[in-house]
Design a protein around this motif. Structure first.
Motif, PDB file in Angstrom:
ATOM      1  N   ALA A  74       0.836  -1.202   0.000  1.00 11.83           N
ATOM      2  CA  ALA A  74       0.000   0.000   0.000  1.00 11.83           C
ATOM      3  C   ALA A  74       0.870   1.252   0.000  1.00 11.83           C
ATOM      4  N   LEU A  75       1.979   1.221   0.708  1.00 14.77           N
ATOM      5  CA  LEU A  75       2.903   2.353   0.730  1.00 14.77           C
ATOM      6  C   LEU A  75       3.517   2.593  -0.646  1.00 14.77           C
ATOM      7  N   ILE A  76       3.880   1.527  -1.358  1.00 16.67           N
ATOM      8  CA  ILE A  76       4.444   1.663  -2.703  1.00 16.67           C
ATOM      9  C   ILE A  76       3.404   2.254  -3.659  1.00 16.67           C
ATOM     10  N   VAL A  77       2.174   1.740  -3.593  1.00 18.73           N
ATOM     11  CA  VAL A  77       1.106   2.263  -4.469  1.00 18.73           C
ATOM     12  C   VAL A  77       0.849   3.730  -4.154  1.00 18.73           C
ATOM     13  N   TRP A  78       0.829   4.097  -2.879  1.00 24.77           N
ATOM     14  CA  TRP A  78       0.606   5.492  -2.502  1.00 24.77           C
ATOM     15  C   TRP A  78       1.753   6.376  -3.007  1.00 24.77           C
ATOM     16  N   ALA A  79       2.983   5.906  -2.886  1.00 20.89           N
ATOM     17  CA  ALA A  79       4.135   6.697  -3.335  1.00 20.89           C
ATOM     18  C   ALA A  79       4.111   6.890  -4.844  1.00 20.89           C
ATOM     19  N   ILE A  80       3.757   5.858  -5.606  1.00 24.71           N
ATOM     20  CA  ILE A  80       3.683   5.979  -7.065  1.00 24.71           C
ATOM     21  C   ILE A  80       2.568   6.946  -7.453  1.00 24.71           C
ATOM     22  N   ALA A  81       1.410   6.809  -6.818  1.00 20.56           N
ATOM     23  CA  ALA A  81       0.292   7.698  -7.135  1.00 20.56           C
ATOM     24  C   ALA A  81       0.621   9.138  -6.754  1.00 20.56           C
ATOM     25  N   ARG A  82       1.320   9.335  -5.667  1.00 21.87           N
ATOM     26  CA  ARG A  82       1.686  10.690  -5.225  1.00 21.87           C
ATOM     27  C   ARG A  82       2.732  11.310  -6.147  1.00 21.87           C
ATOM     28  N   SER A  83       3.672  10.503  -6.591  1.00 26.81           N
ATOM     29  CA  SER A  83       4.730  11.064  -7.435  1.00 26.81           C
ATOM     30  C   SER A  83       4.252  11.321  -8.860  1.00 26.81           C
ATOM     31  N   SER A  84       3.182  10.674  -9.295  1.00 21.42           N
ATOM     32  CA  SER A  84       2.718  10.865 -10.667  1.00 21.42           C
ATOM     33  C   SER A  84       1.728  12.023 -10.796  1.00 21.42           C
ATOM     34  N   ARG A  85       1.365  12.654  -9.705  1.00 23.26           N
ATOM     35  CA  ARG A  85       0.456  13.806  -9.775  1.00 23.26           C
ATOM     36  C   ARG A  85       1.218  15.050 -10.192  1.00 23.26           C
ATOM     37  N   ARG A  86       0.490  15.979 -10.769  1.00 30.07           N
ATOM     38  CA  ARG A  86       1.080  17.274 -11.096  1.00 30.07           C
ATOM     39  C   ARG A  86       1.259  18.056  -9.803  1.00 30.07           C
ATOM     40  N   PRO A  87       2.240  18.930  -9.766  1.00 30.16           N
ATOM     41  CA  PRO A  87       2.398  19.742  -8.548  1.00 30.16           C
ATOM     42  C   PRO A  87       1.224  20.691  -8.392  1.00 30.16           C
ATOM     43  N   ASP A  88       0.868  20.915  -7.160  1.00 30.81           N
ATOM     44  CA  ASP A  88      -0.243  21.818  -6.879  1.00 30.81           C
ATOM     45  C   ASP A  88       0.159  23.246  -7.210  1.00 30.81           C
TER      46      ASP A  88
END
Length: 97
Positions: A74-88
């Motif tokens: 779950a931590l890996i999936v969260w990190a990938i999803a977080r890193s693939s977002r555009r910066p706010d």
């Protein structure tokens, strides 16, 4: 006939008195039983809560080897999803420009 009517009235009177006594006793014992049931349920909830506070950490530690790979995934999936977002985009207020 008068004697028979008197006996029936006396029997019905006794029946009504004993029925009234039985109804009062049933009400009193029902209230007492309800109070004991309420106190018992509250006491059971308190004791159950205390036992859960003691047992829950032990169970969590016992399940840690099983849940650790799932938490890591779950931590890996969260990190990938977080890193693939555009910066706010941060909008600065007019007073800070």
């Amino acid at each position: 006939m008068i004697v028979l009517t008197s006996l029936v009235v006396l029997a019905v009177g006794f029946w009504l008195v004993f029925a009234l006594i039985g109804a009062v006793l049933k009400l009193v014992f029902g209230i007492i039983g309800g109070v004991f049931s309420l106190v018992g349920s509250i006491l059971g909830a308190v004791i159950g809560g205390v036992v859960m506070l003691v047992v829950a950490p032990v169970v969590a530690l016992a399940l840690l080897p099983v849940l650790l790979p799932v938490a890591f995934l779950a931590l890996i999936v969260w990190a990938i999803a977080r890193s693939s977002r555009r910066p706010d985009v941060v909008v600065m207020p007019a007073s800070h420009r």
